[in-house]
Design an enzyme around this catalytic site. Structure first.
Site, PDB file in Angstrom:
ATOM      1  N   TYR A  67      46.943  43.500  36.851  1.00 12.87           N
ATOM      2  CA  TYR A  67      45.677  43.934  36.261  1.00 12.87           C
ATOM      3  C   TYR A  67      45.910  45.233  35.502  1.00 12.87           C
ATOM      4  O   TYR A  67      46.725  46.067  35.907  1.00 12.87           O
ATOM      5  CB  TYR A  67      44.632  44.172  37.350  1.00 12.87           C
ATOM      6  CG  TYR A  67      44.229  42.929  38.107  1.00 12.87           C
ATOM      7  CD1 TYR A  67      43.571  41.882  37.476  1.00 12.87           C
ATOM      8  CD2 TYR A  67      44.482  42.819  39.473  1.00 12.87           C
ATOM      9  CE1 TYR A  67      43.186  40.748  38.175  1.00 12.87           C
ATOM     10  CE2 TYR A  67      44.099  41.690  40.187  1.00 12.87           C
ATOM     11  CZ  TYR A  67      43.453  40.655  39.530  1.00 12.87           C
ATOM     12  OH  TYR A  67      43.076  39.537  40.226  1.00 12.87           O
ATOM     13  N   HIS A 190      43.823  27.316  36.583  1.00  9.15           N
ATOM     14  CA  HIS A 190      43.788  28.729  36.988  1.00  9.15           C
ATOM     15  C   HIS A 190      42.423  29.051  37.604  1.00  9.15           C
ATOM     16  O   HIS A 190      41.407  28.474  37.213  1.00  9.15           O
ATOM     17  CB  HIS A 190      44.035  29.597  35.750  1.00  9.15           C
ATOM     18  CG  HIS A 190      44.381  31.018  36.062  1.00  9.15           C
ATOM     19  ND1 HIS A 190      43.417  31.974  36.318  1.00  9.15           N
ATOM     20  CD2 HIS A 190      45.574  31.645  36.144  1.00  9.15           C
ATOM     21  CE1 HIS A 190      44.006  33.116  36.554  1.00  9.15           C
ATOM     22  NE2 HIS A 190      45.316  32.958  36.463  1.00  9.15           N
TER      23      HIS A 190
END
Length: 224
Positions: A67, A190
């Protein structure tokens, strides 16, 4: 090169450290940390390896990038610092865990170290990223390094579970890095909100992984 990484992984991956790509990667990463804001913190670059030694790995969950927001990346794929709001993909992962296992995860805690310590290698393909710039450290050598880790697990271990979410992760199996005759490969869409409804929800990877582990004499993972 004296790379600060957990000892069993250092032994398994020692050939990589002397390769030209890794030397260039090291210089690139050092320069980025010196000049830019980069995640995760340097001490957490190899956090996944530290928490899950080579011989302890039971399950591998592959991510793509750390991230790139403040207070998020901790060196474990899909995980964030405790107390940080859950990213959308992790919220969907928790929803699937509850649907799949009937147990509710700790939805206020996105630090997945508790999984890693049970043998879940939470590995991103790229281990660093520039703040606010997704994908900024792709193509500089991390992929070759993490591919070597995946292949070492496939070649040297047996009866592992590879959980591959999304095309990027699924391509690792297609590239011949994972021997399907020795391991269980679980593939789906995903967990991102853009794709979760297209095959992630209802795929039941957590119960399937635990069933396989129990069949091969391994303790199942507590996914809560």
């Amino acid at each position: 090169m004296d790379v600060k990484i957990e000892s069993s992984w250092k032994h398994v991956l020692e050939d990589e450290f002397g390769k030209e790509y890794f030397k260039e990667l090291t210089e690139f990463v050092k320069e980025e940390y010196a000049k830019k804001k980069v995640y995760p913190a340097p001490k957490n670059i190899f956090h996944a390896f530290e928490l899950t030694p080579f011989d302890d790995v039971k399950v591998i969950i592959l991510g793509q990038d750390p991230y790139h927001g403040r207070g998020q990346a901790i060196g474990l794929s899909f995980a964030v610092e405790k107390g940080t709001a859950l990213p959308p993909s992790l919220r969907n992962i928790y929803k699937e865990i509850e649907s799949d296992t009937g147990k509710q995860p700790k939805t206020d805690d996105g630090d997945l170290s508790r999984w890693a310590k049970q043998g879940v290698l939470l590995l991103n393909a790229t281990l660093t990223v520039r703040a606010g710039s997704a994908g900024s450290h792709q193509g500089h050598g991390w992929e070759a390094f993490t591919d070597a880790a995946i292949k070492a697990l496939s070649d040297r271990r047996e009866n592992l579970v590879f959980i591959l979410w999304g095309n990027y992760a699924r391509n690792k199996a297609g590239a011949g890095l994972i021997d399907r005759s020795k391991h269980l490969v679980l593939e789906s869409a995903h967990p991102s909100p853009f794709s979760a409804a297209n095959g992630f929800f209802g795929s039941k990877p957590f119960s399937k992984a635990n069933t396989y582990l129990k069949e091969h004499g391994e303790k199942p993972i507590d996914w809560t």
